[in-house]
Design a protein around this motif. Sequence first.
Motif, PDB file in Angstrom:
ATOM      1  N   PRO A  45       4.595   8.950  48.937  1.00  0.00           N
ATOM      2  CA  PRO A  45       3.340   9.623  48.763  1.00  0.00           C
ATOM      3  C   PRO A  45       3.449  10.668  48.006  1.00  0.00           C
ATOM      4  O   PRO A  45       2.660  11.262  47.207  1.00  0.00           O
ATOM      5  CB  PRO A  45       2.464   9.433  49.808  1.00  0.00           C
ATOM      6  CG  PRO A  45       3.621   9.069  50.927  1.00  0.00           C
ATOM      7  CD  PRO A  45       4.688   8.404  50.118  1.00  0.00           C
ATOM      8  N   ALA A  46       4.424  11.673  48.577  1.00  0.00           N
ATOM      9  CA  ALA A  46       4.289  12.945  47.950  1.00  0.00           C
ATOM     10  C   ALA A  46       4.867  13.102  46.178  1.00  0.00           C
ATOM     11  O   ALA A  46       4.125  13.801  45.750  1.00  0.00           O
ATOM     12  CB  ALA A  46       5.686  13.778  48.658  1.00  0.00           C
ATOM     13  N   ARG A  47       5.682  12.214  46.059  1.00  0.00           N
ATOM     14  CA  ARG A  47       6.012  12.170  44.570  1.00  0.00           C
ATOM     15  C   ARG A  47       4.834  11.521  43.794  1.00  0.00           C
ATOM     16  O   ARG A  47       4.572  12.039  42.777  1.00  0.00           O
ATOM     17  CB  ARG A  47       7.370  11.282  44.267  1.00  0.00           C
ATOM     18  CG  ARG A  47       8.561  11.958  44.858  1.00  0.00           C
ATOM     19  CD  ARG A  47       9.734  11.275  44.523  1.00  0.00           C
ATOM     20  NE  ARG A  47      10.070  10.219  45.119  1.00  0.00           N
ATOM     21  CZ  ARG A  47      10.550   9.904  46.294  1.00  0.00           C
ATOM     22  NH1 ARG A  47      11.189  10.975  46.998  1.00  0.00           N
ATOM     23  NH2 ARG A  47      10.724   8.705  46.806  1.00  0.00           N
ATOM     24  N   VAL A  48       4.077  10.457  44.204  1.00  0.00           N
ATOM     25  CA  VAL A  48       2.985  10.029  43.797  1.00  0.00           C
ATOM     26  C   VAL A  48       1.893  11.172  43.513  1.00  0.00           C
ATOM     27  O   VAL A  48       1.346  11.470  42.324  1.00  0.00           O
ATOM     28  CB  VAL A  48       2.226   8.976  44.555  1.00  0.00           C
ATOM     29  CG1 VAL A  48       0.859   8.780  44.262  1.00  0.00           C
ATOM     30  CG2 VAL A  48       3.100   7.843  44.779  1.00  0.00           C
ATOM     31  N   SER A  49       1.460  11.666  44.454  1.00  0.00           N
ATOM     32  CA  SER A  49       0.894  13.114  44.591  1.00  0.00           C
ATOM     33  C   SER A  49       1.260  13.974  43.554  1.00  0.00           C
ATOM     34  O   SER A  49       0.292  14.685  42.791  1.00  0.00           O
ATOM     35  CB  SER A  49       0.586  13.795  46.066  1.00  0.00           C
ATOM     36  OG  SER A  49      -0.090  14.722  46.001  1.00  0.00           O
ATOM     37  N   ILE A  50       2.596  14.265  43.364  1.00  0.00           N
ATOM     38  CA  ILE A  50       3.271  15.439  42.435  1.00  0.00           C
ATOM     39  C   ILE A  50       2.835  15.053  41.225  1.00  0.00           C
ATOM     40  O   ILE A  50       2.217  15.672  40.298  1.00  0.00           O
ATOM     41  CB  ILE A  50       4.538  15.631  42.690  1.00  0.00           C
ATOM     42  CG1 ILE A  50       4.836  16.487  44.032  1.00  0.00           C
ATOM     43  CG2 ILE A  50       5.004  16.289  41.362  1.00  0.00           C
ATOM     44  CD1 ILE A  50       6.160  16.397  44.370  1.00  0.00           C
ATOM     45  N   LEU A  51       3.062  13.650  40.868  1.00  0.00           N
ATOM     46  CA  LEU A  51       2.663  12.984  39.408  1.00  0.00           C
ATOM     47  C   LEU A  51       1.284  13.218  39.442  1.00  0.00           C
ATOM     48  O   LEU A  51       1.011  13.335  37.933  1.00  0.00           O
ATOM     49  CB  LEU A  51       3.419  11.735  39.363  1.00  0.00           C
ATOM     50  CG  LEU A  51       4.653  11.603  39.388  1.00  0.00           C
ATOM     51  CD1 LEU A  51       5.393  10.153  39.779  1.00  0.00           C
ATOM     52  CD2 LEU A  51       5.314  12.297  38.170  1.00  0.00           C
ATOM     53  N   GLN A  52       0.330  12.775  40.078  1.00  0.00           N
ATOM     54  CA  GLN A  52      -1.016  12.918  39.790  1.00  0.00           C
ATOM     55  C   GLN A  52      -1.464  14.295  39.434  1.00  0.00           C
ATOM     56  O   GLN A  52      -2.357  14.469  38.750  1.00  0.00           O
ATOM     57  CB  GLN A  52      -1.938  12.281  41.230  1.00  0.00           C
ATOM     58  CG  GLN A  52      -1.781  10.668  41.086  1.00  0.00           C
ATOM     59  CD  GLN A  52      -2.532  10.318  42.530  1.00  0.00           C
ATOM     60  OE1 GLN A  52      -2.698  10.976  43.367  1.00  0.00           O
ATOM     61  NE2 GLN A  52      -2.811   9.023  42.370  1.00  0.00           N
ATOM     62  N   HIS A  53      -1.066  15.405  40.355  1.00  0.00           N
ATOM     63  CA  HIS A  53      -1.236  16.594  40.018  1.00  0.00           C
ATOM     64  C   HIS A  53      -0.879  17.267  38.418  1.00  0.00           C
ATOM     65  O   HIS A  53      -1.535  17.725  37.802  1.00  0.00           O
ATOM     66  CB  HIS A  53      -0.788  17.578  40.975  1.00  0.00           C
ATOM     67  CG  HIS A  53      -1.374  17.805  42.256  1.00  0.00           C
ATOM     68  ND1 HIS A  53      -2.714  18.542  42.235  1.00  0.00           N
ATOM     69  CD2 HIS A  53      -1.234  17.486  43.400  1.00  0.00           C
ATOM     70  CE1 HIS A  53      -2.940  18.436  43.435  1.00  0.00           C
ATOM     71  NE2 HIS A  53      -2.224  18.001  44.238  1.00  0.00           N
ATOM     72  N   LEU A  54       0.334  16.595  38.146  1.00  0.00           N
ATOM     73  CA  LEU A  54       0.773  17.085  36.691  1.00  0.00           C
ATOM     74  C   LEU A  54      -0.104  16.225  35.717  1.00  0.00           C
ATOM     75  O   LEU A  54      -0.106  16.967  34.735  1.00  0.00           O
ATOM     76  CB  LEU A  54       2.154  16.583  36.540  1.00  0.00           C
ATOM     77  CG  LEU A  54       3.431  17.401  37.655  1.00  0.00           C
ATOM     78  CD1 LEU A  54       4.706  16.775  37.254  1.00  0.00           C
ATOM     79  CD2 LEU A  54       3.205  18.621  37.574  1.00  0.00           C
ATOM     80  N   PHE A  55      -0.458  15.027  35.849  1.00  0.00           N
ATOM     81  CA  PHE A  55      -1.397  14.457  35.143  1.00  0.00           C
ATOM     82  C   PHE A  55      -2.897  15.284  34.907  1.00  0.00           C
ATOM     83  O   PHE A  55      -3.277  15.224  33.868  1.00  0.00           O
ATOM     84  CB  PHE A  55      -1.680  13.066  35.448  1.00  0.00           C
ATOM     85  CG  PHE A  55      -0.672  12.001  34.824  1.00  0.00           C
ATOM     86  CD1 PHE A  55      -0.727  11.597  33.597  1.00  0.00           C
ATOM     87  CD2 PHE A  55       0.354  11.533  35.681  1.00  0.00           C
ATOM     88  CE1 PHE A  55       0.218  10.896  32.923  1.00  0.00           C
ATOM     89  CE2 PHE A  55       1.252  10.484  34.985  1.00  0.00           C
ATOM     90  CZ  PHE A  55       1.132  10.177  33.769  1.00  0.00           C
ATOM     91  N   GLU A  58      14.326  14.979  42.114  1.00  0.00           N
ATOM     92  CA  GLU A  58      14.268  13.417  41.818  1.00  0.00           C
ATOM     93  C   GLU A  58      13.514  12.864  40.802  1.00  0.00           C
ATOM     94  O   GLU A  58      14.008  12.001  39.891  1.00  0.00           O
ATOM     95  CB  GLU A  58      13.723  12.538  43.049  1.00  0.00           C
ATOM     96  CG  GLU A  58      14.816  12.630  44.309  1.00  0.00           C
ATOM     97  CD  GLU A  58      14.327  12.167  45.564  1.00  0.00           C
ATOM     98  OE1 GLU A  58      14.268  10.938  45.651  1.00  0.00           O
ATOM     99  OE2 GLU A  58      13.982  12.751  46.536  1.00  0.00           O
ATOM    100  N   LEU A  59      12.358  13.394  40.398  1.00  0.00           N
ATOM    101  CA  LEU A  59      11.642  12.955  39.437  1.00  0.00           C
ATOM    102  C   LEU A  59      12.271  13.471  37.927  1.00  0.00           C
ATOM    103  O   LEU A  59      12.148  12.902  37.087  1.00  0.00           O
ATOM    104  CB  LEU A  59      10.158  13.608  39.426  1.00  0.00           C
ATOM    105  CG  LEU A  59       9.312  12.969  40.590  1.00  0.00           C
ATOM    106  CD1 LEU A  59       7.855  13.826  40.782  1.00  0.00           C
ATOM    107  CD2 LEU A  59       8.962  11.642  40.458  1.00  0.00           C
ATOM    108  N   LYS A  60      12.733  14.697  38.277  1.00  0.00           N
ATOM    109  CA  LYS A  60      13.342  15.012  37.015  1.00  0.00           C
ATOM    110  C   LYS A  60      14.841  14.417  36.643  1.00  0.00           C
ATOM    111  O   LYS A  60      14.871  14.183  35.437  1.00  0.00           O
ATOM    112  CB  LYS A  60      13.936  16.574  37.335  1.00  0.00           C
ATOM    113  CG  LYS A  60      13.998  17.519  36.007  1.00  0.00           C
ATOM    114  CD  LYS A  60      14.014  19.041  36.319  1.00  0.00           C
ATOM    115  CE  LYS A  60      14.539  19.742  35.413  1.00  0.00           C
ATOM    116  NZ  LYS A  60      15.041  21.240  35.892  1.00  0.00           N
TER     117      LYS A  60
END
Lengths: 109, 109
Positions: free
Chosen positions: A26-36, A63-65
């Motif tokens: 969920p943290a990575r989901v949240s990060i991506l949503q913020h970036l969007f 990890e996303l990078k």
Amino acid sequence: MGLAKTEIFNDQQNKIATYAKVFGHPARVSILQHLFELNSCVCGDLVNEIGLAQPTISQHLKELKLLGLIKGNVEGTSVCYCIDIENWTKMKEVMFQFLDQDITKNTCC
Amino acid sequence: MGLAKTEIFNDQQNKIATYAKVFGHPARVSILQHLFELNSCVCGDLVNEIGLAQPTISQHLKELKLLGLIKGNVEGTSVCYCIDIENWTKMKEVMFQFLDQDITKNTCC
DNA sequence: TTTATTGATTGCAATATTACGATTAATATT
DNA sequence: AATATTAATCGTAATATTGCAATCAATAAA
């Protein structure tokens, strides 16, 4: 033994799994949503908004990078992270193809 | 400490992560592809085709079943597994919404 | 140059995941 | 009833993941 036997699967299957895995927290989901939403693309802001420690957010960003889904621009002492549009689009094609398989054939149970 | 702090994320974020996590292993991707193709829906056939031990496949099937993405019909001594169309469709909506966010806003880096 | 500020890295503890041998449970077959 | 077949469960070893305190590296500000 804690590690997947990737060698017995094909490239497409491994690629789908690798993409999915990075969305599996969920943290990575949240990060991506913020970036969007562009609410916060700076690491420190993400730390404040999400509520995990800075090393933890930094690790998730890494990890996303690594998968190429985001890229980071250094701006002074801070780093601005953004979606890598080209790679995101490629990933979407792979995932859509998997998720959107023809379901109508399915008549056995 | 090995476990995600799900309580600091919202339901949508946790749901996305939970779905993604189950796709985060090539064996489960492969199982689902087989079920879509209807090549083999019986556990034993999946074991032969995929090449992992029976307890391992059984474990992966259990996870998919727990999330509701597949269902199993007992047929004598064997069990026929199939995609749960209704739940798969629901999952697809959630995942599509996440993957298909508007990328055009993204102009910061 | 000294001192912030910011984010990456290291190291570690706690927990989760993957894989499978051995076993068990349930139904079929003989 | 005895045996075979099939899949679930248990137990365990190896490895991965998550999270954070402490530290380090790089730039900015004083």
